[in-house]
Design an enzyme around this catalytic site. Structure first.
Site, mmCIF file in Angstrom:
data_model
loop_
_atom_site.group_PDB
_atom_site.id
_atom_site.type_symbol
_atom_site.label_atom_id
_atom_site.label_comp_id
_atom_site.label_asym_id
_atom_site.label_seq_id
_atom_site.Cartn_x
_atom_site.Cartn_y
_atom_site.Cartn_z
ATOM 1 C CE LYS A 50 -3.870 -0.483 -0.098
ATOM 2 N NZ LYS A 50 -4.875 -0.996 -1.068
ATOM 3 C CB SER A 277 -3.479 -11.228 1.872
ATOM 4 O OG SER A 277 -2.383 -10.363 1.711
#
Ligand code: PMP
Length: 360
Positions: A50, A277
């Site tokens: 991110k 993830s």
């Protein structure tokens, strides 16, 4: 801060974000030798993919005069985005307020606080994820100078990956004489899958681009929130604006327990400390490779590191269920190729990933 100071700050920050290694993970699956390629995004400044979109969104916001020195940055996020904006916002001299569901890991909450940001935790009764978004908009309206990155709908989110992660992957693979047959990634905002997918498809129109979601809580295939899952960062409670399912190939599903075991194996057997993830992405890549053939070049990402999950089920023994893929995987070793952008190790071994060397 003067314009030149600001430009310098962006320049310095961009030396710590992107330009990550591409890993070639070798393993045995049901007796056959396999390789999967993984972009190691846990190498970014705050330990997640991110950072790329936070940096790009802030740079664009300054260019378009949507943000000014002193504006408060306000965002609704399930974690990594909050950490990225808290750190980058602080580096650029901004106050940051993060709205976040209260069921995210304590490490995420504490990390955001450690960067001096204010954090507002929203319970399921207060509206959960969607409630966080509404509250962030309300706070912004009440202030004279604020900036809302709006990661779920801001096209600069996927553009960050179209301009950086996608080209890096392409050039790092091309440098090994490979063309990717497929790219797969779990979907949170969809920035990763849409941005990287668009770039790779422009280079190889035959490529398959598969989004991934938890089988325990399949938001994309149903259109709304169902069930519960433990893969923090993906499959929130709605399909974000950025995600265009008609531009993507079939949705891959991965069980959250299988993802946990896979992430545990990557750390304990290869020394790659990645989040849940990332385990899910690896399994989704294996599923795609099972469809395309064992020699196909399938790429995915490790979105973040394991440090944010030390208080979660990632550190507990996970029961094995029928149909898990992780139990048939024997991890053997990995090779890594660093991107040349800001790093000298390529110069030492004489290889360059070939990606467009940029800022520093
Ligand atoms: N994995 C983790 C750990 C994340 O924090 C995120 C971002 N929410 C993703 C995957 C998904 O990335 P994207 O938002 O680009 O779809």
């Amino acid at each position: 801060m003067s314009r030149t100071d600001l430009q310098d700050k962006f320049q310095f920050l961009s030396c710590m974000i992107g330009g990550t290694p591409l890993l070639e993970i070798q393993f045995r699956y049901k007796g056959g030798d396999r390789t999967i390629h993984v972009k190691a995004e846990h190498y970014n400044l705050t330990g997640s993919i991110k950072d790329r979109m936070a940096l790009h969104i802030l740079r664009k916001a300054y260019e378009n005069k949507d943000i000014r020195p002193g504006s408060m940055i306000i965002e609704a996020t399930s974690g990594n985005t909050g950490i990225a904006f808290a750190a980058l916002g602080k580096a650029l001299g901004h106050q940051v307020t993060i709205f976040m569901p209260d069921w995210m890991s304590s490490e995420r909450i504490n990390l955001i606080r450690s960067f001096g940001a204010e954090i507002r935790l929203i319970s399921q009764e207060q509206g959960g994820f969607l409630g966080s978004i509404c509250m962030s908009e309300e706070l912004a309206q009440s202030l004279e100078h604020s900036f809302l990155p709006r990661q779920f709908s801001n096209q600069n989110n996927s553009e960050a990956h179209y301009l950086s992660t996608g080209p890096e992957i392409w050039h790092q693979l091309r440098n090994q004489g490979l063309i990717p047959d497929a790219f797969v990634a779990g979907v949170g905002t969809g920035g990763t899958i849409m941005g990287i997918g668009k770039y790779l498809r422009e280079q190889n129109p035959a490529i398959k681009i598969h989004p991934m979601e938890p089988s325990n809580s399949p938001t994309m295939s149903t259109g709304y929130k169902v069930g519960k899952h433990r893969i923090q960062g993906i499959s929130d409670e709605f399909i974000p604006d950025i995600v265009k399912l008609d531009e993507l190939d079939s949705i891959m599903e991965v069980d959250d327990g299988d993802a946990i075991i896979m992430a545990q194996k990557l750390a304990s057997q290869l020394g790659l400390g990645v989040g849940i993830s990332s385990g899910a992405n690896f399994l989704a890549a294996l599923k795609v490779q099972n469809d395309l053939g064992p020699k196909s070049a399938v790429v995915t990402v490790f979105s973040d590191d394991n440090k944010k999950y030390l208080s979660t089920d990632l550190m507990r023994e996970e029961p094995v269920k029928d149909g898990f893929l992780s139990t048939d995987i024997e991890l053997l070793s990995f090779r890594s190729r660093r991107c040349i952008r800001c790093h000298s190790d390529n110069k030492l071994n004489g290889t360059s990933c070939g990606c467009p060397a940029s800022n520093c």
